[in-house]
Design an enzyme around this catalytic site. Structure first.
Site, PDB file in Angstrom:
ATOM      1  N   CYS A 115      -9.804 -82.951 -28.546  1.00  0.00           N
ATOM      2  CA  CYS A 115     -10.146 -81.379 -28.314  1.00  0.00           C
ATOM      3  C   CYS A 115     -11.159 -80.923 -29.298  1.00  0.00           C
ATOM      4  CB  CYS A 115      -8.929 -80.693 -28.447  1.00  0.00           C
ATOM      5  SG  CYS A 115      -7.268 -81.415 -27.858  1.00  0.00           S
ATOM      6  N   HIS A 255     -10.437 -73.548 -29.591  1.00  0.00           N
ATOM      7  CA  HIS A 255      -9.832 -74.256 -28.880  1.00  0.00           C
ATOM      8  C   HIS A 255      -8.451 -73.705 -28.409  1.00  0.00           C
ATOM      9  CE1 HIS A 255      -8.107 -77.820 -27.225  1.00  0.00           C
ATOM     10  NE2 HIS A 255      -7.263 -78.040 -28.181  1.00  0.00           N
ATOM     11  N   ASN A 285      -4.024 -76.262 -22.587  1.00  0.00           N
ATOM     12  CA  ASN A 285      -4.776 -76.695 -23.058  1.00  0.00           C
ATOM     13  C   ASN A 285      -5.635 -77.704 -22.396  1.00  0.00           C
ATOM     14  OD1 ASN A 285      -6.211 -78.590 -24.943  1.00  0.00           O
ATOM     15  ND2 ASN A 285      -4.307 -78.835 -26.536  1.00  0.00           N
TER      16      ASN A 285
END
Ligand SMILES: CC(C)(COP(=O)(O)OP(=O)(O)OC[C@H]1O[C@@H](n2cnc3c(N)ncnc32)[C@H](O)[C@@H]1OP(=O)(O)O)[C@@H](O)C(=O)NCCC(=O)NCCS
Length: 328
Positions: A115, A255, A285
């Site tokens: 990520c 993020h 996500n």
């Protein structure tokens, strides 16, 4: 100090059409819309269909970024792709994207920092520009996390979605413009909290597949605790190093991990909640794609103007964590 800076001149993004809602997931595992919404902020996520891949999403995002920068693919001199769900083990996703853009010969490679990948790729690309080697490069975050998601595991399958975002990074000689600061971090000692095993250590076997061992696993609660602290530290570090006050920061593009993690950092640092650009409700996500996907949405919605200071912040498997300050 280099005579050149690296600035974002165009953004683009692309997501699959297919929406997987919380109600859809409640028909697949023991969960419900209320739990997912309260614990994560996610309402739906996009899932790639057969034929939609990390490279096809990345290519579509790249085309839009190139157009927004007022360039054509022939102007691109390097392609850096952040992904943990590459097109194949090899060739790299970057090579596929270069071929799809019709620019054979242009160097391309992938980076794996989960990520945090987009910030790693942005920093890498910026350093090629600062070194004077290239003038215009593509930095892409692209993922099809659904391909490594176990839709029998309610602890992970509710969190992730597919998508891609891209930026064109271009040379600038204007002082204090573009990527002003970034920091990158990793600690492999914490690696086992989030893993997707197939590889050299555990090649894919029939036994592995019989036990669903080819999919990612995560210990969400542990990641949550790590992330909630790091998020705040990273934003604070970015502001301190660039001498920015809360008022100087136009937008934080985090993020998109969990609405609660984002809200907690914003309130602890004294930011209004709206200063974080959040689209986790619609996409979940998307790992390395999440920052450039959010950035592109914010940019196209007119939330970003020349002179604005943006802060990017991310953490993920590895463990990895990173931040960046960009002056548009
Ligand atoms: C995953 C996450 C949303 C879970 O939220 P949480 O508040 O930490 O919840 P917990 O894991 O403590 O679980 C609380 C309860 O809900 C249950 N639960 C877990 N997943 C559930 C689901 N999808 N639906 C309903 N209940 C669920 C648990 O079994 C637990 O029940 P118990 O109290 O009876 O044991 C949160 O920890 C998170 O966002 N973590 C980071 C995500 C991540 O790792 N992202 C990838 C890296 S960037």
């Amino acid at each position: 100090m280099s005579q050149f800076g690296a600035t974002i001149t165009g953004t683009g993004s692309s997501v699959p059409e297919h929406r997987l809602t919380n109600d859809d997931l409640a028909r697949m595992v023991d969960t419900n819309d209320e739990w997912i919404t309260q614990r994560t902020g996610i309402k739906e996520r996009r899932i790639a269909k057969d034929g939609e891949t990390t490279a096809s999403l990345g290519t579509a995002a790249a085309r839009k970024a190139i157009e927004a920068a007022g360039l054509t693919p022939k102007d691109i001199e390097l392609i850096v792709v952040a992904t943990i769900t590459p097109e194949m083990v090899f060739p790299s996703t970057g090579c596929y994207i270069g071929a799809a853009l019709g620019i054979p010969g242009v160097p391309a490679f992938d980076m794996s920092a989960a990520c945090s990948g987009f910030i790693y790729a942005l920093a890498t690309g910026a350093n090629f520009i600062r070194a004077g080697q290239y003038k215009n490069i593509l930095v892409i975050g692209a993922e099809t996390i659904s391909r490594v998601t176990n839709y029998k595991d309610r602890g992970s399958c509710i969190l992730f979605g597919d998508g891609a975002g891209a930026v064109v990074l271009s040379r600038t000689t204007e002082p204090k413009r573009g990527l002003l600061y970034n920091s990158l971090h990793a600690d492999g000692n914490g690696g086992d909290v989030m893993v997707c095993p197939p590889g050299s250590r555990k090649p894919i076997t029939a036994e592995m597949i019989a036990e669903d061992g080819q999919y990612m696993t995560l210990r969400g609660r542990e990641v949550y605790k790590f992330a909630v602290t790091k998020f705040e530290e990273l934003i604070h570090d970015a502001m301190t190093k660039c001498e920015l006050t809360v008022d100087d920061v136009t937008l934080i593009v985090p993020h998109q991990v969990n609405q609660r993690i984002i809200d907690s950092a914003m309130s602890k640092l004294g930011f209004a909640a709206e200063k974080a650009y959040v689209n986790i409700d619609r996409y979940g996500n998307t790992s390395a794609a999440s920052i450039p996907l959010a950035l592109d949405e914010a940019w196209r919605a007119g939330k970003i103007k020349p002179g604005d200071h943006l802060v990017f912040v991310a953490f993920g498997a590895g463990l990895t964590w990173a931040n960046a300050v960009v002056r548009v």
